[in-house]
Design a protein around this motif. Structure first.
Motif, PDB file in Angstrom:
ATOM      1  N   THR A 120      27.954  63.316 102.867  1.00 36.87           N
ATOM      2  CA  THR A 120      26.694  62.766 102.371  1.00 36.87           C
ATOM      3  C   THR A 120      25.687  63.894 102.221  1.00 36.87           C
ATOM      4  N   ILE A 121      25.026  63.931 101.064  1.00 31.81           N
ATOM      5  CA  ILE A 121      24.047  64.983 100.786  1.00 31.81           C
ATOM      6  C   ILE A 121      22.673  64.362 100.551  1.00 31.81           C
ATOM      7  N   ALA A 122      21.641  65.178 100.764  1.00 32.96           N
ATOM      8  CA  ALA A 122      20.260  64.735 100.548  1.00 32.96           C
ATOM      9  C   ALA A 122      19.855  65.011  99.109  1.00 32.96           C
ATOM     10  N   GLY A 123      18.837  64.283  98.649  1.00 32.94           N
ATOM     11  CA  GLY A 123      18.300  64.454  97.311  1.00 32.94           C
ATOM     12  C   GLY A 123      17.284  63.380  97.048  1.00 32.94           C
TER      13      GLY A 123
ATOM     14  N   TRP B 202      33.210  67.627  92.159  1.00 29.18           N
ATOM     15  CA  TRP B 202      32.653  66.619  93.063  1.00 29.18           C
ATOM     16  C   TRP B 202      32.394  65.324  92.298  1.00 29.18           C
ATOM     17  N   LEU B 203      32.837  64.194  92.900  1.00 29.74           N
ATOM     18  CA  LEU B 203      32.583  62.866  92.352  1.00 29.74           C
ATOM     19  C   LEU B 203      31.584  62.127  93.230  1.00 29.74           C
ATOM     20  N   ASP B 204      30.887  61.143  92.637  1.00 25.77           N
ATOM     21  CA  ASP B 204      30.031  60.292  93.455  1.00 25.77           C
ATOM     22  C   ASP B 204      30.866  59.141  94.017  1.00 25.77           C
ATOM     23  N   GLU B 205      30.229  58.213  94.732  1.00 23.51           N
ATOM     24  CA  GLU B 205      30.968  57.138  95.404  1.00 23.51           C
ATOM     25  C   GLU B 205      31.600  56.149  94.431  1.00 23.51           C
ATOM     26  N   ASP B 206      31.184  56.196  93.147  1.00 26.94           N
ATOM     27  CA  ASP B 206      31.787  55.347  92.120  1.00 26.94           C
ATOM     28  C   ASP B 206      32.869  56.084  91.347  1.00 26.94           C
TER      29      ASP B 206
ATOM     30  N   PHE C  77      29.943  64.164  89.522  1.00 26.55           N
ATOM     31  CA  PHE C  77      28.664  64.448  90.159  1.00 26.55           C
ATOM     32  C   PHE C  77      28.269  65.906  90.023  1.00 26.55           C
ATOM     33  N   ALA C  78      29.151  66.854  90.369  1.00 26.80           N
ATOM     34  CA  ALA C  78      28.767  68.264  90.352  1.00 26.80           C
ATOM     35  C   ALA C  78      29.979  69.155  90.148  1.00 26.80           C
TER      36      ALA C  78
ATOM     37  N   ALA D   3      21.333  70.758  97.847  1.00 25.80           N
ATOM     38  CA  ALA D   3      22.637  70.492  98.454  1.00 25.80           C
ATOM     39  C   ALA D   3      23.673  71.550  98.083  1.00 25.80           C
ATOM     40  N   LEU D   4      23.265  72.576  97.329  1.00 24.20           N
ATOM     41  CA  LEU D   4      24.225  73.558  96.821  1.00 24.20           C
ATOM     42  C   LEU D   4      25.031  74.206  97.944  1.00 24.20           C
ATOM     43  N   LYS D   5      24.367  74.709  98.987  1.00 21.50           N
ATOM     44  CA  LYS D   5      25.086  75.409 100.054  1.00 21.50           C
ATOM     45  C   LYS D   5      26.036  74.469 100.798  1.00 21.50           C
ATOM     46  N   GLN D   6      25.576  73.246 101.073  1.00 23.31           N
ATOM     47  CA  GLN D   6      26.420  72.290 101.778  1.00 23.31           C
ATOM     48  C   GLN D   6      27.688  71.989 100.972  1.00 23.31           C
ATOM     49  N   LEU D   7      27.523  71.796  99.663  1.00 18.50           N
ATOM     50  CA  LEU D   7      28.671  71.521  98.811  1.00 18.50           C
ATOM     51  C   LEU D   7      29.589  72.741  98.707  1.00 18.50           C
ATOM     52  N   ARG D   8      29.003  73.922  98.571  1.00 15.12           N
ATOM     53  CA  ARG D   8      29.813  75.134  98.433  1.00 15.12           C
ATOM     54  C   ARG D   8      30.632  75.395  99.693  1.00 15.12           C
TER      55      ARG D   8
END
Length: 318
Positions: free
Chosen positions: A181-184, A206-210, A214-215, A230-235
């Motif tokens: 889960t990421i913030a935004g 990256w996909l969203d919950e549907d 996403f990214a 959220a870039l660092k968290q995703l990376r």
């Protein structure tokens, strides 16, 4: 790599007409369509940003035209290198691409590209190549706007192990990794997935919950506007997931079957020294090295060799 998404309204009129139905005209390879003549995103276009740890470098937009086609725009400046392009894509009811036109300029030169499906045949032309094949597969463009690849990503997400066929010829599939889960603007639950069948290595997305795009996180990353934090968290999560994925792939190369010699027979071979293609060749590889090359059928293979029929295929160094 090249990936993307979809959504409402007509772009502002360009300085010069661009065909009936507002479809961008294919550009000549020698003269990219200038920025002033590219489509302009409306105020309510879906907005993505191109970022790195150093900051923002560009923008991408997606919106729907009145006739149902999807328009995209990419504007970016990176250390003096300019990307300015637009794209219009037509999707069939099954989600496959039936027409695509790209105009503008990239860091590599003219962005011009066109794809059409007519009378059961698919044809494509870029600034550097062209081809055709029977219709019925998902076209992977040579370039185009990044988020325009999102429908293909979502098609793979819903296909499971039996992924769609690609043009130029290939077959794709998707494997699923961790969620977080990421913030935004609103918290998002996203999932790391890997696309296989396009490049030699799996492509992380990256996909969203549907299960929608996403990214795309990389040297330059593509994120919905507002989620740059959220870039660092995703990376970090993607780096860990990619390392595990590649370790599993590497282990498959250590099995006895994978280590057996391989003979490519009746293959078209590119001779890098001569800069020419040689027809009807045999190539024997053993212990990760090429050990013999000769005319088709002339290379003697040791016991236990796996033979691959190369008819209709080309083998190149790499």
């Amino acid at each position: 790599m090249r990936l993307a998404l979809i959504a409402v309204l007509l772009a502002s009129a360009a300085a010069t007409p661009i065909l009936a139905h507002d479809e961008p005209a294919p550009a000549q390879a020698s003269k990219p369509v200038p920025k002033e003549q590219l489509l302009k995103p409306p105020a309510d276009a879906v907005h993505y940003v191109v970022v790195s740890e150093a900051g923002k470098h560009g923008d991408q937009w997606r919106w729907q035209l009145p006739d149902g086609r999807t328009a995209y725009r990419w504007s970016q400046e990176l250390r003096g290198w300019i990307t300015e392009m637009d794209q219009v894509t037509t999707l069939a009811p099954d989600g496959t691409v039936t027409a695509l036109t790209v105009r503008g300029v990239t860091m590599s030169g003219d962005a011009a590209e066109a794809f059409r499906v007519e009378n059961g045949r698919a044809t494509w032309k870029t600034a550097t190549d062209a081809g055709e094949a029977p219709a019925g597969a998902w076209y992977i463009p040579a370039g185009g706007v990044g988020i325009a690849g999102a429908p293909m990503v979502e098609k793979l997400a819903g296909a499971g192990a039996a992924g769609p066929k690609f043009l130029p010829p290939g077959k794709g599939r998707m494997t699923f990794g961790q969620t977080l889960t990421i913030a935004g603007p609103t918290p998002k639950k996203v999932q790391l997935v890997f696309i296989k069948g396009i490049l030699p290595s799996p492509i992380p997305i990256w996909l969203d919950e549907d299960k929608r795009f996403f990214a795309d996180i990389g040297h330059l990353s593509l994120l919905p506007a507002g989620y740059e934090g959220a870039l660092k968290q995703l990376r970090d999560a993607q780096d860990a997931g990619t390392a595990a994925e590649l370790k599993a792939i590497a282990q498959r190369f250590l099995t006895p079957a994978a280590r057996a010699p391989v003979l490519f027979d009746n293959v078209r071979l590119f001779d890098a020294d001569k800069g020419a293609f040689l027809a009807d060749q045999s190539v024997l590889a053993r212990d990760g090295k090429i050990v013999a090359i000769g005319a088709a059928g002339s290379v003697k293979a040791p016991t236990g060799t796996r033979t691959i029929d190369g008819r209709g295929k080309t083998l190149v160094p790499g």
